[in-house]
Write a protein that holds these residues in place. Structure first.
Motif, PDB file in Angstrom:
ATOM      1  N   GLU A 168      31.410  40.158  48.191  1.00 36.16           N
ATOM      2  CA  GLU A 168      32.128  40.913  49.230  1.00 36.16           C
ATOM      3  C   GLU A 168      33.523  41.314  48.755  1.00 36.16           C
ATOM      4  N   LYS A 169      34.168  40.437  48.016  1.00 39.04           N
ATOM      5  CA  LYS A 169      35.482  40.768  47.487  1.00 39.04           C
ATOM      6  C   LYS A 169      35.405  41.934  46.506  1.00 39.04           C
ATOM      7  N   ALA A 170      34.356  41.951  45.667  1.00 39.30           N
ATOM      8  CA  ALA A 170      34.211  43.022  44.681  1.00 39.30           C
ATOM      9  C   ALA A 170      33.976  44.366  45.381  1.00 39.30           C
ATOM     10  N   GLN A 171      33.099  44.366  46.394  1.00 36.26           N
ATOM     11  CA  GLN A 171      32.851  45.616  47.114  1.00 36.26           C
ATOM     12  C   GLN A 171      34.108  46.102  47.832  1.00 36.26           C
ATOM     13  N   ALA A 172      34.831  45.179  48.464  1.00 34.07           N
ATOM     14  CA  ALA A 172      36.047  45.570  49.174  1.00 34.07           C
ATOM     15  C   ALA A 172      37.106  46.074  48.205  1.00 34.07           C
ATOM     16  N   LEU A 173      37.215  45.447  47.055  1.00 32.73           N
ATOM     17  CA  LEU A 173      38.189  45.882  46.070  1.00 32.73           C
ATOM     18  C   LEU A 173      37.871  47.295  45.576  1.00 32.73           C
TER      19      LEU A 173
END
Length: 243
Positions: free
Chosen positions: A49-54
């Motif tokens: 989720e962090k990678a997609q949000a970033l």
């Protein structure tokens, strides 16, 4: 039709704008996206989720930077307008008209004719309406205004109750109003008794004695003034012994 890569997409579309906004509105749109996709806001999320949000955050940031210069912003705005003219106006489906709903007939509640009762009397200080005929007031139905004697008697009784509760300030106000309505010795004497009790509670003994003696001169049979004078003498002697 395949979607263009992020580098070729119109920055206005990335930020969810229409292509005619100026820099303050563009900055606001970018900040709204950054509020939900910035890495500092996603500390409790999973790595995926962090990678997609970033990725979304970086795309929005790049779009904001692309629209920051005025000439670039004007260029992207023209390109977006040309793309919209090429696609033509969007067809809007005809409005769907709902079938008419026939409401059930509403029957009015039966109106009962009231019997002739007492006529309406406006409260004190409220004048009746000037337009239209004034309502007639019958002698039997009109609300009777208490006479000064009755009102003074009610105030006197309330004052005696306050005096028994040793609420001298309230009793003084009630007796004062009664004395104004009916200036008789009984009301005036009780007003002086309550004033003397207030002086006595603050150890103004001379003023208290003067008030009690005035009450006795007005009404020699005033038992409250006699009892108050006896209480005054006891407190004066106790005060001098304490000194």
């Amino acid at each position: 039709m395949s979607q263009a890569p992020p580098s070729e997409r119109n920055p206005f579309e990335i930020l969810g704008l229409q292509g005619t906004e100026e820099l303050p509105a563009i900055r606001k749109a970018f900040l709204l996206i950054a509020a939900s996709t910035h890495p500092d806001r996603l500390r409790m999320k999973s790595p995926e989720e962090k990678a997609q949000a970033l990725e979304l955050f970086l795309v929005a940031k790049k779009a904001f930077e692309a629209l920051s210069p005025p000439d670039k912003r004007r260029e992207w705005s023209e390109r977006m307008l040309r793309a919209g003219a090429t696609q033509g106006p969007a067809r809007t489906p005809p409005p769907v008209s709902a079938p008419p709903v026939s409401a059930p007939p509403v029957s009015a509640p039966p109106v009962s004719t009231p019997s002739m009762g007492p006529a309406f009397t406006p409260p004190p200080g409220l004048s009746p309406p000037t337009s239209g005929p004034r309502p007639a007031v019958s002698e039997s139905g009109a609300r009777a205004t208490p006479s000064p004697e009755t009102a003074a008697l009610q105030l006197y009784r309330m004052g005696m109750s306050a005096l028994e509760a040793q609420d001298y300030a309230k009793a003084l106000g009630l007796f004062s109003r009664a004395a104004k309505l009916m200036p008789i010795p009984r009301h005036q004497a009780m007003e002086l008794v309550c004033r003397g009790q207030q002086y006595l509670s603050t150890r103004f003994f001379d003023r208290a004695r003067e008030s009690f003696e005035q009450a006795l001169r007005l009404l020699p049979s005033c038992r409250e003034a006699q009892v108050s004078l006896e209480l005054l003498e006891k407190q004066v002697s106790r005060y001098h012994r304490g000194r």
